[in-house]
Design a protein around this motif. Structure first.
Motif, short mmCIF file in Angstrom:
data_model
loop_
_atom_site.label_atom_id
_atom_site.label_comp_id
_atom_site.label_asym_id
_atom_site.label_seq_id
_atom_site.Cartn_x
_atom_site.Cartn_y
_atom_site.Cartn_z
N LEU A 59 -4.63 1.68 -6.14
CA LEU A 59 -4.54 2.19 -4.76
C LEU A 59 -5.82 1.86 -3.99
O LEU A 59 -5.76 1.47 -2.81
CB LEU A 59 -4.29 3.70 -4.78
N GLU A 63 -5.92 -0.29 -0.54
CA GLU A 63 -6.49 0.24 0.70
C GLU A 63 -7.64 -0.63 1.20
O GLU A 63 -7.83 -0.77 2.42
CB GLU A 63 -6.93 1.68 0.49
N ALA A 66 -5.85 -3.42 2.88
CA ALA A 66 -5.09 -2.94 4.04
C ALA A 66 -6.00 -2.71 5.24
O ALA A 66 -5.54 -2.80 6.39
CB ALA A 66 -4.35 -1.66 3.69
N ASP A 67 -7.27 -2.42 5.00
CA ASP A 67 -8.19 -2.24 6.13
C ASP A 67 -8.27 -3.50 6.99
O ASP A 67 -8.53 -3.42 8.20
CB ASP A 67 -9.60 -1.90 5.61
N PRO A 70 -3.71 -4.23 8.46
CA PRO A 70 -3.01 -2.95 8.61
C PRO A 70 -1.51 -3.08 8.86
O PRO A 70 -0.79 -2.09 8.72
CB PRO A 70 -3.72 -2.30 9.81
N ARG A 79 1.23 0.63 -1.17
CA ARG A 79 0.46 1.86 -1.01
C ARG A 79 1.38 3.08 -1.10
O ARG A 79 1.07 4.07 -1.78
CB ARG A 79 -0.28 1.85 0.32
N GLU A 91 1.68 11.41 2.60
CA GLU A 91 1.05 10.11 2.88
C GLU A 91 1.97 8.96 2.45
O GLU A 91 2.06 7.93 3.13
CB GLU A 91 -0.29 9.99 2.15
N ALA A 95 3.40 6.02 4.97
CA ALA A 95 3.21 4.57 4.75
C ALA A 95 4.54 3.85 4.66
O ALA A 95 4.73 2.77 5.24
CB ALA A 95 2.40 4.35 3.47
#
Length: 503
Positions: A59, A63, A66-67, A70, A79, A91, A95
């Motif tokens: 995870l 992430e 993904a930053d 997005p 995710r 969460e 997502a």
């Protein structure tokens, strides 16, 4: 696959196994640039992350990527899947909903979103997603089967069974679908048909390696078992074994010579069950005329006069061991109550891990029980959750921590026979859905089962009692993940039981 790309995948896996985050990210970025779509490269790591319980590590990688991306639906879906597995359900749904809004016809992501809603107990929303999946691919019977499962989870058993039948008409030879149908039949109380259907599990891996041609047949007047060697094998969990040991005395009365082949932790207890001639754990397959996994025993007896096996109690404690535990227990004349608040998480098995999150609770959740007058609590908890006892003591008293007053004799418990000896000295067992429910129920102890929404088939859907254990009472959640009503009802029952013991 080109050699450079193959080498990069090998690098990705090697870097993840070694915990080298930077190498992992570099390999994933390269593979993503070189790929033509499909599964995100990090998705290749999911099986290892699950088997090694490194979901949180994967995870963190997702992430980090993904930053910088997005709107990558693949990362959102990955995710969401990981968040779902570790229990961060809001969460996960967020997502997966974002991914769904960008790819509204992507069936795999829709399936995970439906699973997240189901895990959260948001059944109407899960059904809406599943219905959309069916509308997109009406020829796929698995979508109907999934709707059937959800309908059963909501307790609507007759519509669920009809949906399963629709799906099976399209794929009558689909073993997982047939197995799911059998579980719904059992949950609805249609035992004879359910047990017959349950044999479809043998078409799936992991159930038995012995030849089905020598599987013990269903009992009929013409079946002669006199002097026949029957090898009874452990197939799944300890709770299943406890539940189905009830059939062995009856099998012996039909003349069978019974050898149990199971886990060493069960050996002493199984050896004391009426009709068991020998117990084996490990070693080579012994000679036999018929073999029968424990879970097939109800099918064997399904058309007999005793479809629920021998009467309770059919498991007894070793008298000497019971006396030793008695000497360790408190001497005041209080109600002695055993507690289990958590099951085995089995983190390397995703489906079992997620189920355990639904059935288990933190020790803190049982706070309203502690301090009851004339009630003494004893832990029956094993595994990581048992550490919560020490954590509560270290935090201090009721004002700033959890002062349970629980006596922990579990360090003296090494086998299930030891567990039975401890339970023999208790008045009541309070437990979530674990093997201790079955052991205490098989011994005839008063059992208060703290059960979840969408329960296991064996607890049915609309009753507080059980045809399997006459001394058991079910207290079931009214809302998924909310144990407050259950604990309150258990508290009231313990107060009544303490009064009854005093009188």
């Amino acid at each position: 696959m080109p050699s450079l790309q193959q080498a990069s995948y090998e690098e990705l896996h090697a870097a993840f196994r070694s915990g080298d985050t930077m190498r992992c990210l570099e390999a994933a970025r390269f593979l993503d640039r070189a790929s033509s779509g499909g599964l995100h490269p990090l998705g290749q790591l999911m099986p290892h992350a699950e088997a090694a319980d490194r979901r949180a590590d994967l995870l963190a990688l997702v992430e980090a990527l993904a930053d910088h991306a997005p709107y990558d639906c693949r990362l959102l879906e990955l995710r969401g899947s990981l968040l779902l597995q570790i229990g961060r359900l809001d969460e996960a749904i967020d997502a997966l909903t974002q991914a769904f809004s960008r790819r509204p016809a992507h069936l795999p992501a829709m399936g995970v979103l439906a699973s997240a809603y189901t895990q959260a107990g948001r059944f109407p929303e899960a059904r809406e997603v599943l219905q959309k999946m069916h509308d997109l691919d009406p020829g796929d019977p698995s979508s109907v089967s999934n709707i059937a499962y959800l309908t059963a989870a909501m307790g609507d058993m007759v519509p669920a069974l009809n949906l399963y039948r629709r799906a099976i008409m399209q794929r009558p030879d689909h073993p997982q679908m047939r197995l799911n149908y059998s579980i719904a039949l059992l949950k609805a109380g249609f035992y004879q048909q359910g047990w017959a259907e349950h044999e479809w599990r043998f078409q799936l891996p992991g159930h038995t390696s012995l030849p089905l041609s020598r599987l013990l047949p269903t009992l009929t007047p013409g079946l002669d078992l006199n002097g026949k060697h029957v090898l009874v094998t452990q197939e799944e969990g300890y709770g299943d074994t406890f539940m189905y040991l009830r059939y062995l005395p009856l099998l012996a009365r039909h003349g069978a010579r019974i050898r149990v082949w199971g886990a060493d932790i069960m050996a002493d207890l199984c050896a004391r069950v009426e009709g068991v001639e020998a117990v084996q754990f490990g070693g080579e397959t012994p000679p036999y005329d018929y073999h029968c996994p424990f879970i097939s025993l109800p099918r064997v007896f399904s058309a007999s006069e005793t479809p629920f096996g021998a009467v309770v109690p059919y498991i007894s404690a070793d008298k000497d061991k019971s006396a030793r535990f008695s000497a360790l227990m408190r001497k005041e004349p209080s109600l002695h109550v055993g507690l289990v608040w958590s099951g085995a998480p089995r983190r390397d098995q995703t489906e079992a891990f997620m189920l355990d999150q639904r059935r288990s609770m933190a020790l803190e959740t049982l706070r309203p029980l502690f301090g009851l007058a004339d009630v003494s609590f004893y832990s029956l908890q094993k595994g990581d959750a048992a550490r919560q006892l020490d954590e509560g003591r270290l935090r201090g008293g009721p004002s700033d921590g959890l002062d349970t007053g629980i006596t922990d004799l579990m360090p003296h418990v090494e086998t299930m026979d030891d567990s039975a000896a401890l339970i023999d000295n208790l008045d009541v067992v309070v437990s979530v859905d674990t093997s201790m429910v079955h052991l205490a129920g098989a011994m005839g102890k008063t059992v208060l089962l703290m059960d979840r929404v969408n329960p296991c088939w064996r607890w049915l859907t609309d009753r507080q009692d059980s045809p399997w254990y006459p001394s058991l009472t079910i207290y079931r959640q009214q809302r998924a993940w909310d144990w407050s009503d259950v604990v309150s009802s258990v508290r009231d029952r313990l107060i009544d039981e303490a009064k009854r013991k005093r009188s």
